[in-house]
Design an enzyme around this catalytic site. Structure first.
Site, short mmCIF file in Angstrom:
data_model
loop_
_atom_site.label_atom_id
_atom_site.label_comp_id
_atom_site.label_asym_id
_atom_site.label_seq_id
_atom_site.Cartn_x
_atom_site.Cartn_y
_atom_site.Cartn_z
N GLU A 1 0.82 -1.19 0.00
CA GLU A 1 0.00 0.00 0.00
C GLU A 1 0.86 1.25 0.00
OE1 GLU A 1 -3.73 -2.08 2.20
OE2 GLU A 1 -2.55 -0.68 3.37
N CYS B 1 3.40 8.51 0.93
CA CYS B 1 4.03 7.57 1.86
C CYS B 1 4.18 6.24 1.12
CB CYS B 1 3.09 7.43 3.06
SG CYS B 1 3.60 6.15 4.22
N CYS C 1 7.18 -6.84 7.54
CA CYS C 1 8.35 -6.24 8.20
C CYS C 1 8.89 -7.22 9.23
CB CYS C 1 7.98 -4.93 8.88
SG CYS C 1 9.41 -4.10 9.64
N CYS D 1 7.64 -4.76 15.80
CA CYS D 1 7.12 -3.80 16.79
C CYS D 1 5.70 -4.20 17.18
CB CYS D 1 7.15 -2.39 16.22
SG CYS D 1 8.79 -1.89 15.67
N CYS E 1 2.39 -2.48 15.66
CA CYS E 1 2.36 -2.23 14.21
C CYS E 1 1.82 -3.44 13.45
CB CYS E 1 3.76 -1.90 13.73
SG CYS E 1 3.90 -1.75 11.93
N GLY F 1 7.11 -1.88 6.10
CA GLY F 1 8.51 -2.31 6.01
C GLY F 1 9.50 -1.35 6.65
N GLU F 2 10.70 -1.88 6.86
CA GLU F 2 11.79 -1.10 7.45
C GLU F 2 12.77 -0.76 6.31
OE1 GLU F 2 13.01 0.45 10.30
OE2 GLU F 2 14.63 0.82 8.88
N SER G 1 12.21 6.89 7.26
CA SER G 1 11.87 6.63 8.66
C SER G 1 12.41 5.26 9.05
CB SER G 1 10.34 6.65 8.82
OG SER G 1 9.98 6.27 10.12
N SER H 1 11.99 6.32 14.67
CA SER H 1 10.89 5.82 15.50
C SER H 1 11.46 5.50 16.87
CB SER H 1 10.29 4.58 14.85
OG SER H 1 9.70 4.93 13.62
N LEU H 2 11.25 6.40 17.80
CA LEU H 2 11.90 6.24 19.11
C LEU H 2 10.95 5.55 20.09
CD1 LEU H 2 14.76 7.02 19.96
CD2 LEU H 2 13.78 8.97 21.16
N ASN I 1 -2.60 4.13 16.47
CA ASN I 1 -3.80 3.68 15.77
C ASN I 1 -4.04 2.23 16.14
OD1 ASN I 1 -4.11 6.09 14.09
ND2 ASN I 1 -2.23 5.41 13.10
N CYS J 1 -0.85 5.61 9.95
CA CYS J 1 0.39 4.90 10.28
C CYS J 1 0.13 3.54 10.89
CB CYS J 1 1.19 5.66 11.32
SG CYS J 1 1.76 7.22 10.76
N1 SAH Z 1 9.69 0.85 9.64
C1 SAH Z 1 9.87 2.24 9.67
C2 SAH Z 1 8.93 3.00 8.75
C3 SAH Z 1 7.51 2.51 8.68
S1 SAH Z 1 6.56 2.66 10.12
C4 SAH Z 1 9.77 2.77 11.09
O1 SAH Z 1 9.37 2.03 11.97
O2 SAH Z 1 10.14 3.93 11.30
C5 SAH Z 1 6.15 4.39 10.12
C6 SAH Z 1 5.78 4.95 11.48
O3 SAH Z 1 4.50 4.47 11.89
C7 SAH Z 1 6.74 4.57 12.57
O4 SAH Z 1 7.09 5.67 13.37
C8 SAH Z 1 5.94 3.57 13.34
O5 SAH Z 1 6.42 3.43 14.62
C9 SAH Z 1 4.56 4.12 13.25
N2 SAH Z 1 3.52 3.17 13.58
C10 SAH Z 1 3.49 1.86 13.32
N3 SAH Z 1 2.35 1.30 13.76
C11 SAH Z 1 1.64 2.30 14.31
C12 SAH Z 1 0.35 2.36 14.94
N4 SAH Z 1 -0.41 1.29 15.08
N5 SAH Z 1 -0.06 3.56 15.38
C13 SAH Z 1 0.69 4.67 15.23
N6 SAH Z 1 1.90 4.66 14.66
C14 SAH Z 1 2.38 3.49 14.20
FE1 SF4 Z 2 8.48 -2.50 10.95
FE2 SF4 Z 2 8.29 0.14 11.33
FE3 SF4 Z 2 6.21 -1.50 11.83
FE4 SF4 Z 2 8.34 -1.53 13.41
S1 SF4 Z 2 6.93 0.19 13.10
S2 SF4 Z 2 7.28 -3.33 12.62
S3 SF4 Z 2 9.96 -1.20 11.97
S4 SF4 Z 2 7.12 -1.10 9.86
#
Ligand code: SAH
Ligand code: SF4
Length: 396
Positions: free
Chosen positions: A95, A145, A152, A156, A159, A201-202, A233, A257-258, A333, A376
Site C-alpha cells: 500500500e 508515503c 516487516c 514492533c 504495528c 517495512g523497514e 523513517s 521511530s523512538l 492507531n 500509520c
Molecule cells: N519501519 C519504519 C517505517 C515505517 S513505520 C519505522 O518504523 O520507522 C512508520 C511509522 O508508523 C513509525 O514511526 C511507526 O512506529 C509508526 N507506527 C506503526 N504502527 C503504528 C500504529 N499502530 N499507530 C501509530 N503509529 C504506528
Molecule cells: Fe516495521 Fe516500522 Fe512496523 Fe516496526 S513500526 S514493525 S519497523 S514497519
C-alpha cells in the site's frame, strides 16, 4: 553469499542505461530518452516510447521492460487522503498513501495539532530553494508515503506490518513504481512534493533497494524530487543510519521511530532495541552528517499505559537535550492483532506540554485517512480488508 538480483530495467540510472545500450551497439542518446519516458512521464511500455527506434523498443520489451505493478483499489478518505492498494507481479500487495496538504479555513483546528501532512515532514525553519519551490506555487502539495518491504521483520508490537512478519524486500523498481502510479492519480492542481518512507517495512533493512530508489527518485532527469523533501523513517538500524549518512552526505531527511526514552520500555515495544540500544542509536544520530538548519524528526507513538506518562516525556526531554530534533507524537492507531491502544487526548496533550515546556518543537500528528485504514501502522498485508477494529478515542 547470495548473488545480487539482476537489476530490473526500471531501476537503471541513466548512466547504466548508457552502458546497457552500448552493449547492444545502440547510441547513447537513447539512454536519456528511455529514462525520461519511465521516470519523468511514467511510461514503462516500450511500445509507447515514440522517439525510440522500433528495433530498440522490441529489444526493451524482450528484456522485460513493462508494467510491474497495478493499482487494485483506491480508497479515498473524506479528508482527501487516498490509499492505493498495489499488486505486484508475484501477487503480493502493498500500500501507498497520497496525503494532500490541508489548506484553507479549518485546516488546523487546534494550533498544536499538525494536520498538514506535508508540513509534518518539512523543515519549516529551512530556506526553501526558489527554483524547486516555484513549481509548487498555487498547487496543493502532496506527500506520498511508500512501502519498502512486503511485511516487516522488526516485530514492533503496535504495528500491523510488524505483527504480520516479513515476506520479502521490494526491488527498487517496485519502490519507484509506487510513485509513478501515485503521481498519475494526482488530482488537478496537486503536485507531489514530499515522499516519506513510512509505509510497510523497514527501509534500512532493505538498504540496497531503498538507496537505489532514493537515487532514482531524486535524479534530475526523472521524478526529480528534492533530496531534502525525502524522509526515510527507521526503527533504528544503527550501521545503516551511518551508511545512509555517508552515501547521501546527510541530504536525506531522517525520521527515527523512538517511542520510548529508556531501554527497558523501548525493548518491550520494539525488539530491535535489544540489538541497537538507545545509547548506540543516539550516538548514530549525533554522528549523522546533518545539513545546516535541518532537524531529525523523532516519532513517538503514544501507547496507553506503555510510554505515555508525563514522566516519560521528561525523560525524553533529557535524552534528546542539545540535539537538533523535532518531535512528532502519534497517538497509536489501534490494530486488530493487539489490544494496545492510544491514550486519551488529555494525556496526549499533557505529554506534548511537557516537551514544549522543555523547549522542543513538538506536534501531535492528526490521524489522516483513518476511515480508509491509511493511517500509520495500518498498512496491512495481502490486500486483506482493513483490519482496524472499531475504536473510539475518548476525545474524538
Ligand atoms: N519501519 C519504519 C517505517 C515505517 S513505520 C519505522 O518504523 O520507522 C512508520 C511509522 O508508523 C513509525 O514511526 C511507526 O512506529 C509508526 N507506527 C506503526 N504502527 C503504528 C500504529 N499502530 N499507530 C501509530 N503509529 C504506528
Ligand atoms: Fe516495521 Fe516500522 Fe512496523 Fe516496526 S513500526 S514493525 S519497523 S514497519
Amino acid at each position: 553469499m547470495k548473488p545480487a538480483a539482476p537489476l530490473h530495467p526500471i531501476a537503471r540510472l541513466p548512466e547504466e542505461w548508457r552502458d546497457a545500450l552500448a552493449q547492444r551497439g545502440e547510441r547513447a542518446f537513447a539512454a536519456k530518452q528511455i529514462f525520461n519516458w519511465i521516470h519523468r512521464h511514467g511510461v514503462v511500455d516500450p511500445a509507447a516510447m515514440t522517439n525510440v527506434s522500433a528495433r530498440l523498443r522490441a529489444a526493451l520489451a524482450e528484456e522485460g521492460l513493462g508494467s510491474i505493478a497495478e493499482i487494485v483499489h483506491v480508497h479515498r478518505s473524506a479528508d482527501g487522503t487516498r490509499k492505493l492498494v498495489v499488486r505486484l507481479k508475484d501477487g503480493a500487495t502493498i500500500e501507498t498513501v497520497l496525503l494532500p496538504a490541508v489548506s484553507g479555513p479549518g485546516a488546523r483546528p487546534e494550533p498544536e495539532i499538525d494536520a498538514d501532512a506535508a508540513a509534518a515532514y518539512d523543515d519549516e525553519d529551512e530556506e526553501d530553494d526558489p527554483t524547486t519551490e516555484e513549481a509548487f506555487r498555487g498547487k496543493t502539495r502532496v506527500t506520498q508515503c511508500i512501502s519498502t518491504q512486503v511485511g516487516c521483520a522488526m516485530g514492533c508490537v503496535f504495528c500491523a506490518s510488524g505483527v504480520a512478519g516479513w515476506k520479502r524486500h521490494l526491488g527498487p523498481e517496485e519502490i519507484v513504481a509506487q510513485i509513478l502510479l501515485g503521481r498519475a492519480l494526482l488530482d488537478e492542481g496537486e503536485a507531489l512534493r514530499n515522499v516519506v518512507f513510512m509505509g510497510m517495512g523497514e527501509p534500512l533493512h532493505n538498504y540496497d533497494g531503498t538507496a537505489r530508489a532514493l537515487r532514482l527518485l531524486t535524479h534530475p532527469d526523472g521524478i526529480a524530487l528534492s533530496t531534502r523533501r525525502v524522509t526515510v523513517s527507521t526503527s533504528g538500524l544503527v550501521p545503516e543510519i551511518a551508511r545512509l549518512g555517508r552515501d547521501f552526505n546527510g541530504q536525506i531527511a531522517l525520521a527515527i521511530s523512538l517511542h520510548a526514552a529508556d531501554d527497558e520500555s523501548r525493548s518491550a515495544l520494539m525488539p530491535i532495541n535489544k540489538k541497537y540500544p538507545l545509547a548506540e542509536l543516539l550516538a548514530a544520530l549525533k554522528a549523522y552528517p546533518m545539513q545546516r538548519r535541518r532537524r531529525i524528526t523523532i516519532e513517538y507513538t503514544l501507547v496507553s499505559g506503555k510510554n505515555d506518562d508525563v514522566a516519560e516525556a521528561q525523560k525524553l526531554a533529557r535524552l534528546l537535550r542539545g540535539m537538533p530534533v523535532k518531535i512528532n507524537l502519534i497517538p497509536m492507531n489501534p490494530i486488530e492483532a493487539s489490544t494496545l491502544g492510544p491514550p486519551d487526548m488529555a494525556r496526549v496533550f499533557a505529554f506534548q506540554k511537557a516537551l514544549v515546556g522543555s523547549g522542543y518543537s513538538c506536534f501531535i500528528r492528526r490521524r489522516r485517512g483513518d476511515d480508509v485504514s491509511a493511517a500509520c501502522g495500518q498498512l496491512v498485508l495481502l490486500g486483506a480488508k482493513p483490519k482496524v477494529k472499531a475504536f473510539r478515542n475518548s476525545a474524538s
